[in-house]
Structure formats: structure tokens, C-alpha cells
Design an enzyme around this catalytic site. Structure first.
Site, PDB file in Angstrom:
ATOM      1  N   CYS A  48       2.272  -9.006 -12.170  1.00 30.30           N
ATOM      2  CA  CYS A  48       3.581  -8.840 -12.796  1.00 30.30           C
ATOM      3  C   CYS A  48       4.429 -10.021 -12.346  1.00 30.30           C
ATOM      4  CB  CYS A  48       4.219  -7.478 -12.484  1.00 30.30           C
ATOM      5  SG  CYS A  48       4.796  -7.217 -10.800  1.00 30.30           S
ATOM      6  N   HIS A  82      -9.634  -8.225   6.545  1.00 34.78           N
ATOM      7  CA  HIS A  82      -9.059  -7.220   7.434  1.00 34.78           C
ATOM      8  C   HIS A  82      -8.702  -5.911   6.755  1.00 34.78           C
ATOM      9  CE1 HIS A  82      -7.582 -10.388  10.581  1.00 34.78           C
ATOM     10  NE2 HIS A  82      -8.876 -10.433  10.367  1.00 34.78           N
TER      11      HIS A  82
END
Length: 145
Positions: free
Chosen positions: A68, A101
Site C-alpha cells: 500500500c 529472525h
């Protein structure tokens, strides 16, 4: 990362970059499913973010890419879903850490703030970085409510 079919979603502000992402997918031989939007006509990002998230949760697509204007709205929408870990990435290093991670399963990019070269570098990093596991898995396990 084991790529199945890449799920795509954007609002009107992300539409142009999503078209570039489609070209990228085709050039790399990645199958994709486009959850919309399909034009630059003003629309609401949650409609397309929820559709992509439902596709991720149903196992129809993995991973996803969402866009977006700022990346924030569609990211917030996606992360309302329990099995989605959407990461807003504006540079390759963020995409690397999001995968390594956080085991991010949706890459979110800010359509109004990055160019095609940066988007390519971000996608390259996202798709080639594996989840490290270990202590990171313990942390991910604590995310769902």
C-alpha cells in the site's frame, strides 16, 4: 524459503509496484495469485489484505507480498490474522532480518517510497533468506494470543 504460490495484494497506491512484482514473479518462474486490487481506482486496503491473509491461512499461497502507499495499513491488517507474520520492509537488510529472525511469511513494501530497483533487492533478499530457528522460534511461539 520454499516458495509455493506467491500471494499478492495491494490497494490503489500499491497497484503500480504490484504490477512490477508480477513481472518479477514471471521472470523468476514463480507462480502467483493476485488478490487485488486490479486498478489505480481508490479502494480500501483491508479488503485485499484480509483476502491475502485468508489465502495464507488456508494454505493456498506461501509466501505473500502486500503493498500500500506507506505499507503500514496493509501490514496492520495482515497482522490481525493469527498465522500471518507480515513484515514492512523498505530495504534489503530489513527483509533479511524479517525472514531470519521472524520467519515472516508476508513481505510488505511501501509503494510510494521505494523504486523498482529497491523492490527487486528487497524481494531477492526475502526469497533467499532462511529462518534461523532456535531462540527465534521460541519468540515466535509467544506471538499468538
Amino acid at each position: 524459503m520454499d516458495i509455493k504460490t506467491i500471494g499478492l495484494a495491494s490497494d490503489h497506491a500499491g497497484y503500480e509496484l504490484k504490477q512490477y512484482v508480477i513481472d518479477y514473479c514471471r521472470a523468476h518462474g514463480y507462480a502467483y495469485k493476485d488478490y487485488g486490487t486490479y486498478s489505480t481506482e481508490s479502494c480500501d486496503y483491508p479488503d485485499f489484505g484480509h483476502a491475502l491473509a485468508n489465502g495464507i491461512e488456508a494454505g493456498e499461497v506461501y509466501p505473500g507480498i502486500a503493498i500500500c502507499g506507506s505499507g503500514e495499513g496493509i501490514s496492520i491488517t495482515l497482522n490481525k490474522h493469527q498465522h500471518v507474520r507480515a513484515a514492512l520492509c523498505w530495504q534489503p537488510e530489513i527483509a533479511h532480518l524479517a525472514r531470519q529472525h521472524n520467519n515472516a511469511n508476508v513481505l510488505v513494501m511501501p509503494g510510494r517510497f521505494i523504486d523498482h530497483n529497491m523492490a527487486k533487492a528487497i524481494m531477492d533478499e526475502f526469497f533467499t533468506t532462511d529462518f534461523e530457528g532456535g531462540r527465534h522460534q521460541r519468540r515466535i511461539d509467544k506471538i499468538p494470543l
